[in-house]
Scaffold this active site. Structure first.
Site, PDB file in Angstrom:
ATOM      1  N   GLU A   1      37.234  47.986  39.209  1.00  0.00           N
ATOM      2  CA  GLU A   1      36.397  48.787  40.100  1.00  0.00           C
ATOM      3  C   GLU A   1      37.183  49.160  41.354  1.00  0.00           C
ATOM      4  O   GLU A   1      37.876  48.333  41.939  1.00  0.00           O
ATOM      5  CB  GLU A   1      35.149  47.992  40.477  1.00  0.00           C
ATOM      6  N   CYS A   2      37.054  50.423  41.749  1.00  0.00           N
ATOM      7  CA  CYS A   2      37.880  50.908  42.866  1.00  0.00           C
ATOM      8  C   CYS A   2      37.075  51.386  44.067  1.00  0.00           C
ATOM      9  O   CYS A   2      37.616  51.510  45.167  1.00  0.00           O
ATOM     10  CB  CYS A   2      38.789  52.040  42.388  1.00  0.00           C
TER      11      CYS A   2
END
EC number: 2.1.1.37
Length: 348
Positions: A78-79
């Site tokens: 996840e960014c």
């Protein structure tokens, strides 16, 4: 290459796996919590074991039971919480820490290679050095690179961080290919494919018209251009069709404006088919039966597949000068090429 068995953590719509498959690797499995992502992965990788669940609740042994041994582990944690994409909303450390799951999977699967991808903003994260240190302690040699998709035949400016890991050697630097830089014009469907609306209507937002006016003042009234929403970099909220598309995100942000035969400009949003080209996905990519908004999100979350193709080919290419398999496992070497490739600082 067909013997390189690949598992995709955070597989999303399959961008990384599409790239690895184009390089000749065999995609044997993927995991993602979002159902539209695993639906897409199932459609585009028939025969692969697909897990629709939180990978923190999935055991590597359960994966291996269905996939067999893994040679290449792909991971795009996840960014969102590493960037300003959430605006003023607080960032979640729990979300950032999903990146550390690659350590758990690497220990159990012992793949020869690992490719971890994320936004460049991951580098200042407090636990990023820990991630690299623990991969080194397992026995991996590391190379860190920032790659721009536009240097790999992708019609999009998209800079991303890639952490490459190899149990036997320091990975070679991934070099741009010799293809010409592609422009946003190359992704467009033929004129008339999609309905348009008149730009200057009473209900049109003032900010939208201001963006269009700035573009027309610069390019002239007969030029087509793109309006760019949700983000600012001093470019005035528009871009020329003669340059690569600015970074694709998970929401609609690009509107095509063209002058009509009656002298009135008309506009429409870019469509998933066009955004797919901007991501470098192949023409044969199959979307699941989801909404248009979900298709845009699938693409915006993905890795540009030609970039991953270049990475996998580089990892698997023998290089005597980089072979250091005889060195002790603890304290493995790593190299950063974050500034080694030509890139242009472009805001998302």
């Amino acid at each position: 290459m067909s013997d390189i068995r690949t598992f995709d953590m955070f597989c999303g719509g399959g961008g990384s796996s599409l790239g690895a498959r184009a390089a000749g690797a065999r995609i044997v499995g993927g995991v993602d919590l979002w159902a539209p992502a695993t639906d897409s992965f199932t459609l585009n990788f028939p025969g692969a074991a697909v897990f629709n669940k939180d990978l923190r609740q999935l055991t590597p042994s359960a994966v291996i039971k269905k996939t067999g041994d893994i040679d290449l582990l792909l991971s795009s944690p996840e960014c969102t919480h590493h960037t300003c994409a959430r605006g003023s909303k607080p960032q979640s450390e729990e979300s950032k820490e999903t990146a550390l799951q690659v350590i758990r999977y690497a220990k159990a699967m012992k793949p020869r290679w690992i490719v971890l991808e994320n936004v460049v903003h991951m580098r200042p994260w407090a636990r990023y050095p820990e991630l690299k240190e623990k991969l080194g302690a397992i026995g991996y040699h590391l190379r860190e690179q920032i790659l721009d998709a536009s240097n790999f035949g992708v019609p999009q400016k998209r800079r991303r961080l890639f952490l490459l890991a190899d149990l036997k050697a320091v990975p070679q630097a991934v070099l741009p290919n010799d293809e010409a830089v592609l422009s946003a014009r190359s992704i467009l469907d033929p004129e008339g494919t999609w309905p348009t609306t008149v730009l200057r209507t009473p209900g049109r937002a003032k900010d939208t018209l201001a963006r269009a006016d700035r573009a027309i003042a610069q390019l002239g009234s007969k030029a087509s251009f793109l309006l760019v929403y949700y983000g600012s970099d001093g470019a005035g909220g528009w871009q020329s069709l003669d340059m690569p598309l600015r970074t694709v995100t998970t929401i609609d942000r690009f509107a095509l404006v063209r002058p009509g035969p009656d002298g009135k400009h008309r506009m429409r949003m870019l469509q998933p088919s066009e955004i797919r080209r901007a991501m470098g996905f192949p023409e044969g990519y199959v979307f699941p039966d989801v909404t248009r908004r979900e298709r845009v999100k699938l693409l915006g979350n993905a890795v540009c597949s030609p970039v991953m193709t270049a990475i996998v080919r580089s990892l698997c290419q023998p290089s005597v000068s980089h072979e250091i398999a005889s060195r002790p496992a603890v304290g493995r070497a790593w190299c950063s090429d974050a500034r080694s490739l030509p890139s242009e600082r472009v805001a998302a």
